[in-house]
Design a protein around this motif. Structure first.
Motif, PDB file in Angstrom:
ATOM      1  N   ALA A  94       0.809  -1.227   0.000  1.00 47.13           N
ATOM      2  CA  ALA A  94       0.000   0.000   0.000  1.00 47.13           C
ATOM      3  C   ALA A  94       0.838   1.270   0.000  1.00 47.13           C
ATOM      4  CB  ALA A  94      -0.939  -0.010   1.202  1.00 47.13           C
ATOM      5  N   SER A  95       2.046   1.196   0.527  1.00 50.70           N
ATOM      6  CA  SER A  95       2.855   2.410   0.563  1.00 50.70           C
ATOM      7  C   SER A  95       3.468   2.663  -0.818  1.00 50.70           C
ATOM      8  CB  SER A  95       3.981   2.243   1.583  1.00 50.70           C
ATOM      9  OG  SER A  95       4.935   3.257   1.363  1.00 50.70           O
ATOM     10  N   THR A 133      -9.209   1.765  -3.185  1.00 48.77           N
ATOM     11  CA  THR A 133      -8.486   2.927  -2.657  1.00 48.77           C
ATOM     12  C   THR A 133      -9.023   4.240  -3.214  1.00 48.77           C
ATOM     13  OG1 THR A 133      -6.344   4.050  -2.843  1.00 48.77           O
ATOM     14  CG2 THR A 133      -6.785   2.396  -4.482  1.00 48.77           C
ATOM     15  N   GLU A 135      -7.161   6.220  -4.384  1.00 55.03           N
ATOM     16  CA  GLU A 135      -6.300   6.480  -5.544  1.00 55.03           C
ATOM     17  C   GLU A 135      -7.022   6.199  -6.862  1.00 55.03           C
ATOM     18  OE1 GLU A 135      -2.316   6.389  -5.586  1.00 55.03           O
ATOM     19  OE2 GLU A 135      -2.433   7.378  -3.663  1.00 55.03           O
ATOM     20  N   ARG A 159       2.581   5.597 -10.666  1.00 59.58           N
ATOM     21  CA  ARG A 159       1.611   5.122  -9.673  1.00 59.58           C
ATOM     22  C   ARG A 159       0.571   4.177 -10.288  1.00 59.58           C
ATOM     23  NH1 ARG A 159       1.784   9.271  -5.239  1.00 59.58           N
ATOM     24  NH2 ARG A 159       0.009   8.342  -4.199  1.00 59.58           N
ATOM     25  N   ILE A 189     -10.868   2.902   0.373  1.00 58.37           N
ATOM     26  CA  ILE A 189     -10.227   3.356   1.606  1.00 58.37           C
ATOM     27  C   ILE A 189      -9.441   4.638   1.350  1.00 58.37           C
ATOM     28  CG2 ILE A 189      -8.447   2.748   3.291  1.00 58.37           C
ATOM     29  CD1 ILE A 189      -9.194  -0.159   2.992  1.00 58.37           C
ATOM     30  N   ARG A 203       5.074   6.066   4.265  1.00 61.92           N
ATOM     31  CA  ARG A 203       3.869   6.896   4.189  1.00 61.92           C
ATOM     32  C   ARG A 203       4.014   8.077   5.148  1.00 61.92           C
ATOM     33  NH1 ARG A 203      -0.783   2.292   3.791  1.00 61.92           N
ATOM     34  NH2 ARG A 203       0.791   0.959   4.757  1.00 61.92           N
ATOM     35  N   VAL A 204       3.210   9.099   4.911  1.00 61.98           N
ATOM     36  CA  VAL A 204       3.537  10.385   5.533  1.00 61.98           C
ATOM     37  C   VAL A 204       3.386  10.369   7.061  1.00 61.98           C
ATOM     38  CG1 VAL A 204       1.246  11.465   5.144  1.00 61.98           C
ATOM     39  CG2 VAL A 204       3.290  12.872   5.263  1.00 61.98           C
ATOM     40  N   PHE A 208       6.582  11.034   9.530  1.00 65.23           N
ATOM     41  CA  PHE A 208       6.699  12.210  10.412  1.00 65.23           C
ATOM     42  C   PHE A 208       6.845  11.779  11.876  1.00 65.23           C
ATOM     43  CE2 PHE A 208       4.283  15.549   7.558  1.00 65.23           C
ATOM     44  CZ  PHE A 208       5.313  15.450   6.626  1.00 65.23           C
ATOM     45  N   VAL A 220       8.727  17.259   4.456  1.00 67.31           N
ATOM     46  CA  VAL A 220       7.496  17.629   3.752  1.00 67.31           C
ATOM     47  C   VAL A 220       7.813  17.695   2.260  1.00 67.31           C
ATOM     48  CG1 VAL A 220       5.797  19.466   3.380  1.00 67.31           C
ATOM     49  CG2 VAL A 220       6.528  18.878   5.710  1.00 67.31           C
ATOM     50  N   GLN A 226      -0.460  20.225  -0.539  1.00 68.35           N
ATOM     51  CA  GLN A 226      -1.330  19.112  -0.940  1.00 68.35           C
ATOM     52  C   GLN A 226      -2.028  18.571   0.305  1.00 68.35           C
ATOM     53  OE1 GLN A 226       1.985  19.058  -0.791  1.00 68.35           O
ATOM     54  NE2 GLN A 226       2.877  17.023  -0.689  1.00 68.35           N
ATOM     55  N   ARG A 228      -4.544  15.614   2.466  1.00 64.25           N
ATOM     56  CA  ARG A 228      -5.038  14.251   2.651  1.00 64.25           C
ATOM     57  C   ARG A 228      -6.000  14.283   3.846  1.00 64.25           C
ATOM     58  NH1 ARG A 228      -2.522  13.985  -1.432  1.00 64.25           N
ATOM     59  NH2 ARG A 228      -1.150  12.315  -2.168  1.00 64.25           N
ATOM     60  N   ASN A 284       9.029  16.299  -4.468  1.00 68.00           N
ATOM     61  CA  ASN A 284       7.884  15.372  -4.486  1.00 68.00           C
ATOM     62  C   ASN A 284       8.087  14.312  -5.565  1.00 68.00           C
ATOM     63  OD1 ASN A 284       5.406  14.178  -3.954  1.00 68.00           O
ATOM     64  ND2 ASN A 284       4.343  16.119  -3.765  1.00 68.00           N
ATOM     65  N   ASP A 288       1.644  13.047  -7.771  1.00 69.71           N
ATOM     66  CA  ASP A 288       1.114  13.077  -6.404  1.00 69.71           C
ATOM     67  C   ASP A 288      -0.215  13.847  -6.395  1.00 69.71           C
ATOM     68  OD1 ASP A 288       1.205  12.723  -3.569  1.00 69.71           O
ATOM     69  OD2 ASP A 288       1.727  14.850  -3.392  1.00 69.71           O
ATOM     70  N   ARG A 292      -7.315  15.509  -1.448  1.00 70.53           N
ATOM     71  CA  ARG A 292      -8.132  14.309  -1.326  1.00 70.53           C
ATOM     72  C   ARG A 292      -8.948  14.363  -0.049  1.00 70.53           C
ATOM     73  NH1 ARG A 292      -4.685   9.644  -3.235  1.00 70.53           N
ATOM     74  NH2 ARG A 292      -4.263   9.155  -1.072  1.00 70.53           N
TER      75      ARG A 292
HETATM   76  O1  LIG Z   1      -5.505   6.474   0.766  1.00 73.40           O
HETATM   77  C1  LIG Z   1      -5.239   6.061  -0.343  1.00 73.40           C
HETATM   78  O2  LIG Z   1      -6.073   5.811  -1.175  1.00 73.40           O
HETATM   79  C2  LIG Z   1      -3.795   5.796  -0.710  1.00 73.40           C
HETATM   80  O3  LIG Z   1      -3.055   6.665   0.099  1.00 73.40           O
HETATM   81  C3  LIG Z   1      -1.714   6.498   0.236  1.00 73.40           C
HETATM   82  O4  LIG Z   1      -1.019   7.139  -0.860  1.00 73.40           O
HETATM   83  P1  LIG Z   1      -0.561   8.645  -0.560  1.00 73.40           P
HETATM   84  O5  LIG Z   1      -1.720   9.497  -0.212  1.00 73.40           O
HETATM   85  O6  LIG Z   1       0.294   9.106  -1.666  1.00 73.40           O
HETATM   86  O7  LIG Z   1       0.260   8.411   0.769  1.00 73.40           O
HETATM   87  P2  LIG Z   1       1.602   8.975   1.377  1.00 73.40           P
HETATM   88  O8  LIG Z   1       2.786   8.340   0.768  1.00 73.40           O
HETATM   89  O9  LIG Z   1       1.437   8.859   2.828  1.00 73.40           O
HETATM   90  O10 LIG Z   1       1.635  10.506   0.936  1.00 73.40           O
HETATM   91  C4  LIG Z   1       0.667  11.445   1.376  1.00 73.40           C
HETATM   92  C5  LIG Z   1       1.182  12.845   1.093  1.00 73.40           C
HETATM   93  O11 LIG Z   1       2.275  13.088   1.978  1.00 73.40           O
HETATM   94  C6  LIG Z   1       3.382  13.556   1.263  1.00 73.40           C
HETATM   95  N1  LIG Z   1       4.600  13.061   1.979  1.00 73.40           N
HETATM   96  C7  LIG Z   1       4.869  11.740   2.044  1.00 73.40           C
HETATM   97  C8  LIG Z   1       5.955  11.291   2.753  1.00 73.40           C
HETATM   98  C9  LIG Z   1       6.798  12.221   3.384  1.00 73.40           C
HETATM   99  O12 LIG Z   1       7.817  11.888   4.040  1.00 73.40           O
HETATM  100  N2  LIG Z   1       6.496  13.536   3.285  1.00 73.40           N
HETATM  101  C10 LIG Z   1       5.396  13.987   2.602  1.00 73.40           C
HETATM  102  O13 LIG Z   1       5.160  15.193   2.554  1.00 73.40           O
HETATM  103  C11 LIG Z   1       3.228  13.052  -0.161  1.00 73.40           C
HETATM  104  O14 LIG Z   1       3.834  13.934  -1.072  1.00 73.40           O
HETATM  105  C12 LIG Z   1       1.728  13.054  -0.310  1.00 73.40           C
HETATM  106  O15 LIG Z   1       1.294  14.311  -0.776  1.00 73.40           O
HETATM  107  C13 LIG Z   1      -1.405   5.058   0.482  1.00 73.40           C
HETATM  108  O16 LIG Z   1      -0.093   4.828   0.636  1.00 73.40           O
HETATM  109  C14 LIG Z   1      -2.028   4.156  -0.518  1.00 73.40           C
HETATM  110  O17 LIG Z   1      -1.852   2.832  -0.189  1.00 73.40           O
HETATM  111  C15 LIG Z   1      -3.475   4.372  -0.463  1.00 73.40           C
HETATM  112  O18 LIG Z   1      -4.144   3.568  -1.388  1.00 73.40           O
END
Ligand SMILES: O=C(O)[C@H]1O[C@H](OP(=O)(O)OP(=O)(O)OC[C@H]2O[C@@H](n3ccc(=O)[nH]c3=O)[C@H](O)[C@@H]2O)[C@H](O)[C@@H](O)[C@@H]1O
Ligand SMILES: NC(=O)c1ccc[n+]([C@@H]2O[C@H](COP(=O)([O-])OP(=O)(O)OC[C@H]3O[C@@H](n4cnc5c(N)ncnc54)[C@H](O)[C@@H]3O)[C@@H](O)[C@H]2O)c1
Length: 334
Positions: A94-95, A133, A135, A159, A189, A203-204, A208, A220, A226, A228, A284, A288, A292
């Motif tokens: 998932a990550s 997802t 996504e 992706r 999800i 994952r973020v 963090f 960041v 952006q 979430r 980034n 991305d 969302r």
């Molecule tokens: O919820 C979902 O549907 C999807 O969400 C995530 O994908 P993503 O949102 O890209 O997850 P992250 O890798 O945690 O990134 C979230 C945001 O944080 C940012 N990020 C990530 C990691 C980091 O160290 N710093 C940071 O700012 C990314 O640019 C992104 O904008 C999950 O990893 C997927 O498995 C899942 O299907």
């Protein structure tokens, strides 16, 4: 009178058949929490299959040896034969860092893995739930996202193995439903967090929290604006079980509509763990999604579900788990 009632209730419950439930990807983050919840019901027998790519036996250690529990090392891209009544099909990295690591394997897991699980559901007459997802909405042009929105997805990007893979998995679910009458459930999800996420999962939220505990800068990814919407894992598990037990195929969004920019998330983690850690803006990754947030009207109306735990309540629960695993206790100020 009361004891007659209890005796009657006991007879009724003994007449209910045991449910045999398969959880694919059950050694992973959401899967292992789902297994914990399913095992609370003494009528449930739970079988987990997992190839341990991103999951671990450690997440299930309290159940290993339990008479109602079985753990099988198996890759869902290979056929599986087990007699079950329900299938929670979660198996898939998932990550983003893990699903991009071997994209061909990721798309095979989504497509061939889901085909295999649908074949199994058809053969044994099981109901099957797919963890799709948010996504599938890609970089959404509609905000918040409703289930009717078809998405804005790059079919050839880095992706795509994951988001297009999940879109094909949803298509397969509906084709098996229409063509073979299989009972299906689809959960879309939205970003879920909580204890047991891999520390270096990428994952973020896990990044963090681990960075703040280690005293490292919070990375960041640019631009930081952006957004979430983060759902705590116990709320997610409750939603998945309601969807499986309810009457609706979905797809249904399951997520917490509380929306945060990544900069706001970093500030919340700093405030909780260590206000002194710096924030570092880093590059980034391609495609991305910029925003969302789930519209959860369907989940509310059809499943009677909504999340209970806010981000500010959930983050400290995750901090405790990460501190324990990293061996860094909280400093107490007298
Ligand atoms: O919820 C979902 O549907 C999807 O969400 C995530 O994908 P993503 O949102 O890209 O997850 P992250 O890798 O945690 O990134 C979230 C945001 O944080 C940012 N990020 C990530 C990691 C980091 O160290 N710093 C940071 O700012 C990314 O640019 C992104 O904008 C999950 O990893 C997927 O498995 C899942 O299907
Ligand atoms: N956590 C989220 O924010 C999120 C968001 C949207 C969708 N989902 C979906 O929920 C499910 C679980 O996600 P998670 O966060 O627990 O991820 P995770 O990586 O912790 O768990 C996935 C599990 O699947 C296993 N797996 C992967 N490929 C497999 C294969 N070919 N055969 C057998 N097992 C395999 C992994 O070893 C792991 O135990 C996934 O389907 C994911 O796409 C998660």
């Amino acid at each position: 009178m009361l004891s007659a009632y209890h005796a009657f209730a006991e007879i009724l419950s003994s007449l209910q058949p045991n449910l045999r439930i398969l959880v694919t990807g059950g050694a992973g983050f959401i899967g292992s929490h789902l297994v914990d919840k399913l095992m609370e019901n003494e009528k449930n027998e739970v079988i987990v299959v997992d190839n341990y790519f991103t999951g671990s036996k450690d997440n299930l250690k309290k159940w290993i040896g339990h008479p109602r529990f079985e753990l099988i090392r198996h890759d869902v891209t290979e056929k599986l034969l087990v007699e079950v009544d329900q299938i929670f099909h979660l198996a898939c990295p998932a990550s983003p860092i893990f699903y991009k690591y071997n994209p061909v394997k990721t798309i095979k897991t989504n497509v061939i893995g889901t085909l295999n699980m649908l074949g199994l559901a058809k053969r044994v007459g099981a109901r099957i739930l797919l963890t799709s997802t948010s996504e599938v909405y890609g970089d959404p042009l509609e905000h918040p996202q409703k289930e009717e929105y078809w998405g804005n997805v790059n079919p050839i990007g880095v992706r795509s193995c994951y988001d297009e893979g999940k879109r094909v998995a949803e298509t397969l679910m509906f084709d098996y439903h229409r063509q073979h009458g299989i009972e299906i459930r689809i959960a879309r999800i939205f970003n879920t967090y909580g204890p047991r996420m891999n520390i270096d999962d990428g994952r973020v939220v896990s990044n963090f929290i681990a960075q703040a505990i280690r005293g490292e800068p919070l990375t960041v990814q640019s631009p930081g604006t952006q957004t979430r919407s983060f759902c705590y894992v116990s709320d997610m598990v409750d939603g998945l079980i309601r969807l499986m037990e309810g009457e609706h195929t979905g797809p249904i969004n399951i997520g917490n509509p509380g929306e945060f920019t990544m900069m706001e998330l970093a500030e919340a983690v700093k405030e909780l763990i260590d206000p002194a850690v710096p924030v570092k803006i880093v590059e980034n990754t391609p495609d991305d999604p910029r925003q969302r947030k789930p519209n959860i009207t369907k989940a509310k109306e059809l499943l009677g579900w909504e999340p209970k735990i806010t981000l500010r309540e959930g983050l400290p629960l995750m901090e405790d788990d990460f501190r324990q695993r990293l061996g860094v206790p909280k400093k107490h100020i007298n």
